[in-house]
Structure formats: C-alpha cells, structure tokens
Design a protein around this motif. Structure first.
Motif, PDB file in Angstrom:
ATOM      1  N   ASP A 129       0.828  -1.209   0.000  1.00  0.00           N
ATOM      2  CA  ASP A 129       0.000   0.000   0.000  1.00  0.00           C
ATOM      3  C   ASP A 129       0.864   1.261   0.000  1.00  0.00           C
ATOM      4  O   ASP A 129       0.572   2.228  -0.711  1.00  0.00           O
ATOM      5  CB  ASP A 129      -0.939   0.027   1.204  1.00  0.00           C
ATOM      6  CG  ASP A 129      -2.069  -0.983   1.114  1.00  0.00           C
ATOM      7  OD1 ASP A 129      -2.247  -1.599   0.037  1.00  0.00           O
ATOM      8  OD2 ASP A 129      -2.764  -1.164   2.135  1.00  0.00           O
ATOM      9  N   LEU A 130       1.929   1.249   0.794  1.00  0.00           N
ATOM     10  CA  LEU A 130       2.825   2.407   0.841  1.00  0.00           C
ATOM     11  C   LEU A 130       3.513   2.619  -0.503  1.00  0.00           C
ATOM     12  O   LEU A 130       3.621   3.757  -0.974  1.00  0.00           O
ATOM     13  CB  LEU A 130       3.864   2.255   1.958  1.00  0.00           C
ATOM     14  CG  LEU A 130       3.367   2.617   3.342  1.00  0.00           C
ATOM     15  CD1 LEU A 130       4.322   2.116   4.413  1.00  0.00           C
ATOM     16  CD2 LEU A 130       3.174   4.126   3.461  1.00  0.00           C
ATOM     17  N   ASP A 131       3.971   1.550  -1.116  1.00  0.00           N
ATOM     18  CA  ASP A 131       4.601   1.674  -2.433  1.00  0.00           C
ATOM     19  C   ASP A 131       3.631   2.314  -3.422  1.00  0.00           C
ATOM     20  O   ASP A 131       4.003   3.202  -4.192  1.00  0.00           O
ATOM     21  CB  ASP A 131       5.037   0.307  -2.960  1.00  0.00           C
ATOM     22  CG  ASP A 131       6.283  -0.226  -2.283  1.00  0.00           C
ATOM     23  OD1 ASP A 131       6.974   0.549  -1.586  1.00  0.00           O
ATOM     24  OD2 ASP A 131       6.567  -1.432  -2.451  1.00  0.00           O
ATOM     25  N   GLN A 132       2.376   1.867  -3.410  1.00  0.00           N
ATOM     26  CA  GLN A 132       1.373   2.405  -4.323  1.00  0.00           C
ATOM     27  C   GLN A 132       1.085   3.879  -4.048  1.00  0.00           C
ATOM     28  O   GLN A 132       0.973   4.682  -4.978  1.00  0.00           O
ATOM     29  CB  GLN A 132       0.090   1.586  -4.244  1.00  0.00           C
ATOM     30  CG  GLN A 132       0.228   0.202  -4.816  1.00  0.00           C
ATOM     31  CD  GLN A 132      -1.013  -0.650  -4.585  1.00  0.00           C
ATOM     32  OE1 GLN A 132      -2.029  -0.173  -4.101  1.00  0.00           O
ATOM     33  NE2 GLN A 132      -0.921  -1.918  -4.957  1.00  0.00           N
ATOM     34  N   CYS A 133       0.971   4.230  -2.780  1.00  0.00           N
ATOM     35  CA  CYS A 133       0.690   5.627  -2.423  1.00  0.00           C
ATOM     36  C   CYS A 133       1.838   6.544  -2.834  1.00  0.00           C
ATOM     37  O   CYS A 133       1.614   7.613  -3.419  1.00  0.00           O
ATOM     38  CB  CYS A 133       0.439   5.760  -0.920  1.00  0.00           C
ATOM     39  SG  CYS A 133      -1.157   5.131  -0.368  1.00  0.00           S
ATOM     40  N   TRP A 134       3.075   6.147  -2.521  1.00  0.00           N
ATOM     41  CA  TRP A 134       4.232   6.966  -2.890  1.00  0.00           C
ATOM     42  C   TRP A 134       4.334   7.093  -4.401  1.00  0.00           C
ATOM     43  O   TRP A 134       4.632   8.168  -4.927  1.00  0.00           O
ATOM     44  CB  TRP A 134       5.525   6.397  -2.319  1.00  0.00           C
ATOM     45  CG  TRP A 134       5.710   6.678  -0.862  1.00  0.00           C
ATOM     46  CD1 TRP A 134       5.799   5.769   0.151  1.00  0.00           C
ATOM     47  CD2 TRP A 134       5.848   7.962  -0.237  1.00  0.00           C
ATOM     48  NE1 TRP A 134       5.974   6.417   1.358  1.00  0.00           N
ATOM     49  CE2 TRP A 134       6.006   7.760   1.152  1.00  0.00           C
ATOM     50  CE3 TRP A 134       5.842   9.268  -0.717  1.00  0.00           C
ATOM     51  CZ2 TRP A 134       6.166   8.801   2.052  1.00  0.00           C
ATOM     52  CZ3 TRP A 134       6.003  10.321   0.190  1.00  0.00           C
ATOM     53  CH2 TRP A 134       6.162  10.071   1.559  1.00  0.00           C
ATOM     54  N   ASP A 135       4.073   6.009  -5.131  1.00  0.00           N
ATOM     55  CA  ASP A 135       4.127   6.046  -6.585  1.00  0.00           C
ATOM     56  C   ASP A 135       3.088   7.017  -7.134  1.00  0.00           C
ATOM     57  O   ASP A 135       3.380   7.828  -8.026  1.00  0.00           O
ATOM     58  CB  ASP A 135       3.919   4.643  -7.156  1.00  0.00           C
ATOM     59  CG  ASP A 135       4.047   4.614  -8.656  1.00  0.00           C
ATOM     60  OD1 ASP A 135       5.102   5.052  -9.176  1.00  0.00           O
ATOM     61  OD2 ASP A 135       3.096   4.162  -9.319  1.00  0.00           O
TER      62      ASP A 135
END
Length: 71
Positions: free
Chosen positions: A47-53
């Motif tokens: 989820d964090l990877d997706q949000c930062w992306d």
C-alpha cells in the motif's frame, strides 16, 4: 473532480497512517509477529509503495504542466 491540493493532503494523511501502523508492527521482535501481522506488514508495504508512486506521478505531471489527474 477534487481539488489537487486536497487530494495530495488526503494522500499524505493516508501515507502517515500506514507508516504509523507499519512502525508499530516493526517495534515487535520479528519472531513475535503472528502470521496475520506478517501478512498485514506485506500489505502495508504494498500500500505504501502504491501511495508513494501515485504521489510521485501526480507531482511529476504537475511539474511539467500536465494534468495531474491523468495517470
């Protein structure tokens, strides 16, 4: 369509909440995490990877004068 600044603020709030939850789980020794907590840790990382992306893409679009709502 929402205000881009409001969207970014909401996204940053989501990132903060995810980081806090991840930090809380990381405070426990690895061998004490339940299988459910380990799974949640993987979900948080994804989820964090997706949000930062998403945040990086929107900022990059805005920086070059493109519509930040287009992915």
């Amino acid at each position: 369509m929402s205000d881009p600044m409001s969207f970014e603020s909401d996204l940053l709030g989501r990132i903060t909440a995810l980081v806090t939850e991840e930090h809380d789980l990381r405070q426990q020794p690895e061998h004490r995490l339940t299988p459910e907590e380990r799974q949640r840790m993987r979900e948080l990382e994804s989820d964090l990877d997706q949000c930062w992306d998403m945040l990086r893409r929107r900022r990059a679009h805005a920086e070059v004068g493109q519509d930040p709502w287009v992915s």
